[in-house]
Design a protein around this motif. Structure first.
Motif, mmCIF file in Angstrom:
data_model
loop_
_atom_site.group_PDB
_atom_site.id
_atom_site.type_symbol
_atom_site.label_atom_id
_atom_site.label_comp_id
_atom_site.label_asym_id
_atom_site.label_seq_id
_atom_site.Cartn_x
_atom_site.Cartn_y
_atom_site.Cartn_z
ATOM 1 N N PRO A 134 0.828 -1.215 0.000
ATOM 2 C CA PRO A 134 0.000 0.000 0.000
ATOM 3 C C PRO A 134 0.860 1.261 0.000
ATOM 4 O O PRO A 134 2.053 1.203 0.312
ATOM 5 C CB PRO A 134 -0.768 -0.112 1.312
ATOM 6 N N SER A 156 -7.373 2.201 2.068
ATOM 7 C CA SER A 156 -7.114 3.014 3.259
ATOM 8 C C SER A 156 -8.294 2.874 4.227
ATOM 9 O O SER A 156 -9.390 2.466 3.848
ATOM 10 C CB SER A 156 -6.886 4.472 2.875
ATOM 11 N N LYS A 157 -8.042 3.245 5.474
ATOM 12 C CA LYS A 157 -8.987 2.972 6.564
ATOM 13 C C LYS A 157 -10.397 3.504 6.295
ATOM 14 O O LYS A 157 -11.387 2.853 6.644
ATOM 15 C CB LYS A 157 -8.423 3.586 7.867
ATOM 16 N N SER A 158 -10.483 4.667 5.653
ATOM 17 C CA SER A 158 -11.802 5.267 5.456
ATOM 18 C C SER A 158 -12.656 4.484 4.461
ATOM 19 O O SER A 158 -13.857 4.733 4.346
ATOM 20 C CB SER A 158 -11.649 6.718 4.995
ATOM 21 N N LEU A 159 -12.035 3.565 3.724
ATOM 22 C CA LEU A 159 -12.799 2.790 2.751
ATOM 23 C C LEU A 159 -13.240 1.438 3.295
ATOM 24 O O LEU A 159 -14.013 0.730 2.655
ATOM 25 C CB LEU A 159 -11.957 2.578 1.478
ATOM 26 N N ASN B 90 4.668 4.250 -6.061
ATOM 27 C CA ASN B 90 4.685 3.874 -4.653
ATOM 28 C C ASN B 90 6.104 3.395 -4.352
ATOM 29 O O ASN B 90 6.512 2.350 -4.857
ATOM 30 C CB ASN B 90 3.660 2.764 -4.410
ATOM 31 N N THR B 92 7.490 1.812 -2.183
ATOM 32 C CA THR B 92 7.705 0.481 -1.626
ATOM 33 C C THR B 92 7.062 -0.603 -2.483
ATOM 34 O O THR B 92 6.972 -1.747 -2.064
ATOM 35 C CB THR B 92 7.126 0.386 -0.202
ATOM 36 N N ALA B 213 -18.879 5.632 -0.021
ATOM 37 C CA ALA B 213 -17.797 5.272 0.905
ATOM 38 C C ALA B 213 -17.721 6.274 2.053
ATOM 39 O O ALA B 213 -17.503 5.906 3.213
ATOM 40 C CB ALA B 213 -16.472 5.217 0.165
ATOM 41 N N SER B 217 -18.409 5.640 6.134
ATOM 42 C CA SER B 217 -17.489 6.035 7.205
ATOM 43 C C SER B 217 -18.200 6.878 8.250
ATOM 44 O O SER B 217 -18.059 6.665 9.455
ATOM 45 C CB SER B 217 -16.323 6.861 6.637
ATOM 46 N N PHE B 280 -13.011 12.044 9.158
ATOM 47 C CA PHE B 280 -13.446 13.130 8.277
ATOM 48 C C PHE B 280 -14.102 14.232 9.099
ATOM 49 O O PHE B 280 -14.811 13.956 10.062
ATOM 50 C CB PHE B 280 -14.452 12.612 7.243
ATOM 51 N N GLN B 318 -11.225 10.323 0.026
ATOM 52 C CA GLN B 318 -10.521 9.124 0.499
ATOM 53 C C GLN B 318 -9.067 9.065 0.044
ATOM 54 O O GLN B 318 -8.310 8.247 0.545
ATOM 55 C CB GLN B 318 -11.246 7.860 0.008
ATOM 56 N N GLN B 320 -5.103 9.933 -0.440
ATOM 57 C CA GLN B 320 -4.145 10.373 0.563
ATOM 58 C C GLN B 320 -2.866 10.886 -0.078
ATOM 59 O O GLN B 320 -2.632 10.704 -1.273
ATOM 60 C CB GLN B 320 -3.788 9.209 1.479
#
Lengths: 301, 560
Positions: A134, A156-159, B90, B92, B213, B217, B280, B318, B320
């Motif tokens: 991730p 991610s956590k919110s999903l 990304n 990683t 989504a 939340s 949020f 959502q 980031q």
């Protein structure tokens, strides 16, 4: 004003001046109108229905599929305790319909010098590669499904709430019966998995993965308050009784026919049998990796 | 199917132009090419390990081939993007993909300019909207849609656009549209006073998937923390540049209506008794930014101030880090280029920031110049986030030698910028020296030395973060073709976060680097051997944590 008109490309004639003034007015009026339209439409949109449930439990449909949430975490990940809290909340909300496993892998999982446990095992590293790394932690994979509108399996956590809800409301495609017999004297356990297709499954390859998890292990964890030496790590993957990406179910799962698989395992002495459990799940292992059904049994009920 | 259509449009444009060139102006084709290839060599001690590239792939590359063609009043653009086991998306993970990363068709019809395809543009300084590309961080947030620009005359124009934001070779589902008026006023040419005002409005409409989504939340929140989110969010900006004499004053004020934004520090109550962070919130946002610059012979001064509150503006709430950015908030700290001076960077804080910056340059003589930069950044609770004092003196004693020397002081809130709880405010002093000597016909030698001294963590008696660093570099160039450089960054006094070897000792590690560059015409080739410490890499005010790198890097840049 004359200079301004010239600058704007107009000659100093009355009709040009009138033209310029009307242009400026037109701009200003359009901006005002646009602003009003924007604000007005913002006020008039029909909002979504919000129903904050907090910890209200959701009724479980016995025919619905259970949901596997694979939480990627690490002892050096400051935000991961918040991720675990969210997983626990989802488990409470869905009353046993959500089965969680914590996978310690990646750079955040490197133990501290004062860590007593290294939660990393080769399978967690392999699963991180298999399910793709991730962008940030905490992250979780829900039923290994690539959901519409998402680019990655990692979420991610919110999903998590929306996709756990989506999965929990889908009918089960496979029925799983999981029997675990544990002998505390020699610490040997026998796992029997019985799989029955409830619908015709044509996708392949079909695989079975069996995990051994240990819950509530106290050790160091980075938290927003700093390093906590007695943090309780939840549902940690300790070993796998199959290959990390599952063992093939040769011949697939014919409709309404039960296929059994057995596994023997000796529990290492440092793991607490009363905190250990077996998680078994049937899943695809191609471009699509969807989990079709998952089940969990404690070694000692 | 989609790339084929794009290619057909482009080739159709070429063919149309070829037929028409006999009676229209000469067609022009131009372009550029950039490619990076990384060869990974595992080094667990510095943290260059445990990614697919270090573990098994050993190689990763990315490249961009950009073509522009103009004829018959049309402009066509096409860009092929290739990623092979790339760690750019990304750091990683590994990403492979290839396709049309950018295409557009542009046409001017009288006073109207039409553009369709991928649109890169901004409003004002980008505070409410900026569609841009930053390859080092793989930010490419063009809009796929239409843009119209109408010129009332040379000094007054309006542009409007609508589209969806690019997400690699796809798009996000939210729709973004906006309008922007810009003018240029010069009331009296003799006075030297000019004004360049502008007004912009941007709207983002959330797609159903993102809203579902978000609602899911919010439904997990307690009734006190829950809110009703909006599908539509509007951002407004007004800006103006006033120029008179040697002064240039830019002022921009922006406002955003209520929007569901992610606040990683907001408390979230779970189950009535567990409190975590990260949820949020539904808040309006604002930014006030101003800069005042004065320039006269030998003297240049720029003063900047910015206040930001809840101005995260994303294509969906959502996403980031540096994904899905609709806007760009200008950074308020100096962009340093020297290795150790750039070790700690102040990433723009979208949720709350109050920042002041002053930059001065004074040249009392032709061969002497002084530079001074001061920046201070606080959050809205008045907690210091970043402070920098940068000084530099440039001296050219003779025709063949030039010397730069200075010192930098930094205070850096690692707890906020890197989410490292309990980290003290990191302090560092960095003196540096840069000497350039021409040593014969087209040959030059440049020597660089930097030394970073950081403070101590009082709790454990160790140096903060990675401790003290020394850096030396020697660069030999033969103009205009070749440049050779060798450098080393050494962790002289390891700190609390320095790697620990098997014996439990904190190791002071070397991070050497060798570079060879060859430039011929518009082609440039770079081959480097790099060991690079992990750190925060920033482009402008956008940063991300980059893991350590170990291996070879080959880069090609070309234009035609």
């Amino acid at each position: 004003m004359q200079a301004l008109l010239k600058n704007w490309g107009y000659k100093d004639r009355r009709k040009d001046k009138a033209c310029l003034v009307s242009t400026v007015w037109a701009c200003l009026v359009s901006v005002q109108v646009l602003a009003l339209v924007c604000l007005a439409s913002g006020c008039s949109e029909i909002p979504p229905v919000i129903n904050p449930v907090g910890q209200t439990e959701m009724p479980v449909d016995s025919t619905a599929r259970k949901v596997l949430i694979e939480e990627f975490t690490g002892v050096r990940c400051v935000n991961c305790p918040a991720g675990t809290a969210e997983v626990l909340r989802l488990q409470d909300q869905y009353q046993g319909q959500v089965i969680a496993v914590a996978l310690h892998a990646g750079s955040f999982a490197q133990p501290y010098p004062d860590s007593e446990v290294d939660f990393r095992i080769p399978e967690t590293a392999s699963l991180l590669t298999y399910l793709k790394s991730p962008l940030g932690y905490p992250s979780a994979v829900v039923n290994r499904r690539l959901f519409e509108g998402e680019r990655d399996l990692q979420l991610s956590k919110s999903l998590w709430p929306v996709f756990v809800e989506e999965e929990a409301s889908r009918p089960a495609e496979v029925q799983l019966e999981l029997v675990v017999q544990y002998n505390d004297t020699d610490r040997e356990l026998l796992v029997d998995v019985a799989m029955t297709a409830l619908q015709e499954i044509t996708a392949e390859p079909l695989k079975l993965s069996v995990m051994l998890v240990e819950d509530r292990v106290s050790d160091v964890q980075l938290t927003p308050g700093g390093k906590q030496s007695d943090y309780v790590h939840r549902h940690n993957l300790r070993d796998m009784l199959t290959a990390f990406n599952g063992n093939g179910i040769n011949g697939g799962l014919p409709l309404a026919e039960t296929i059994n698989r057995n596994y023997f395992y000796t529990l290492p002495p440092e793991w607490r049998a009363e905190a250990c459990a077996i998680i078994a799940f049937v899943h695809l292992d191609g471009e699509v990796k969807d989990v079709l059904q998952v089940e969990k049994r404690k070694l000692i009920e | 199917m989609y790339p084929r259509i794009v290619l057909l449009i482009f080739l159709g444009g070429l063919s149309l132009s070829a037929k028409s060139q006999q009676w229209e102006n000469t067609p022009q084709i131009s372009g550029n090419f950039q490619a990076n290839a990384n060869f990974f060599i595992r080094d667990s001690l510095i943290g260059a390990a445990n990614t697919p590239q270090y573990d098994r792939q050993l190689y990763g590359a990315e490249g961009w081939l950009n073509l522009n063609y103009s004829n018959w009043g049309f402009d066509f653009g096409l860009r092929l993007d290739v990623f092979n086991n790339s760690n750019l998306l990304n750091p990683t993970d590994s990403y492979s993909g290839e396709g049309i990363g950018n295409w557009f068709v542009r046409k001017r019809i009288g006073d109207l300019e039409l553009a369709g395809g991928y649109i890169y543009d901004q409003i004002g300084s980008g505070i409410i909207f900026r569609a841009f590309e930053e390859r080092p961080l793989l930010i490419d947030n063009a809009l796929r849609g239409f843009k119209l620009k109408y010129f009332f005359n040379d000094n007054l124009s309006v542009k409007a656009f609508t589209g969806r934001q690019k997400q690699l070779f796809d798009t996000y589902d939210s729709v973004i549209k906006g309008i922007n008026f810009e003018a240029f006023l010069e009331p009296d040419p003799r006075s030297g006073l000019t004004l360049a005002p502008g007004l912009g409005i941007v709207n983002r409409t959330l797609d159903d998937g993102s809203m579902n989504a978000l609602v899911a939340s919010i439904n997990t929140y307690t009734p006190e923390q829950a809110f009703v989110p909006n599908y539509n969010t509007y951002a407004f900006t007004f800006y103006n540049t006033l120029t008179t004499g040697g002064f240039t004053w830019y002022l921009e004020t922006a406002f955003k209506t209520e929007d569901a934004i992610n606040d990683p520090f907001a408390e979230l109550i779970i189950g009535g008794d567990t409190t975590t962070t990260d949820r949020f919130i539904n808040q309006p946002g604002s930014v006030l930014y101003t800069s005042l610059a004065y320039a006269s012979r030998g003297l240049g001064i720029t003063l900047e101030a910015k206040r930001t509150e809840n101005f995260t503006f994303r294509t969906r709430p959502q996403v980031q880090l540096n994904r899905g950015l609709v806007n760009f908030l200008p950074p308020m700290a100096r962009v340093n280029t020297y290795r150790l001076l750039a070790r700690y960077n102040a990433a723009t804080q979208e949720l709350g920031e109050m920042a002041l910056q002053a930059d001065m340059s004074y040249a009392p003589k032709r061969n002497l110049r002084f530079n001074l930069n001061i920046s201070n950044i606080w959050n809205l609770e008045n907690e210091l986030l970043y402070r920098e004092l940068f000084t530099e003196a440039s001296f050219k004693p003779n025709k063949t030698t030039s010397v730069k020397a200075g010192v930098q002081f930094q205070q850096y809130n690692q707890r906020i910028y890197e989410f490292k709880p309990g980290a003290d405010l990191l302090e560092g002093w960095t003196p540096y020296l840069d000497v350039l000597m021409e040593i014969g016909n087209r040959r030059a030698l440049r020597l660089e030395a930097q030394y970073k001294i950081v403070g101590e963590n009082e709790a454990n008696g160790l140096k903060q973060d990675y401790g003290d660093w020394a850096f030396v570099l020697a660069e030999y160039s033969v103009a205009p073709d070749w440049t050779f450089s060798i450098s080393d960054m050494y962790n002289l006094t390891p700190g609390e976060n320095s790697p620990i070897d098997a014996s439990g000792r904190r190791r002071g590690l070397h991070y050497p680097r060798l570079d060879v560059s060859y430039t011929r015409g518009t082609n440039r080739f770079d081959l480097s051997y790099v060991k690079q410490v992990e750190g925060v890499v920033c482009t402008g005010g956008i940063c991300r944590l980059e893991p350590a790198f170990s291996g070879f890097r080959f880069t090609v840049n070309s234009s035609f």
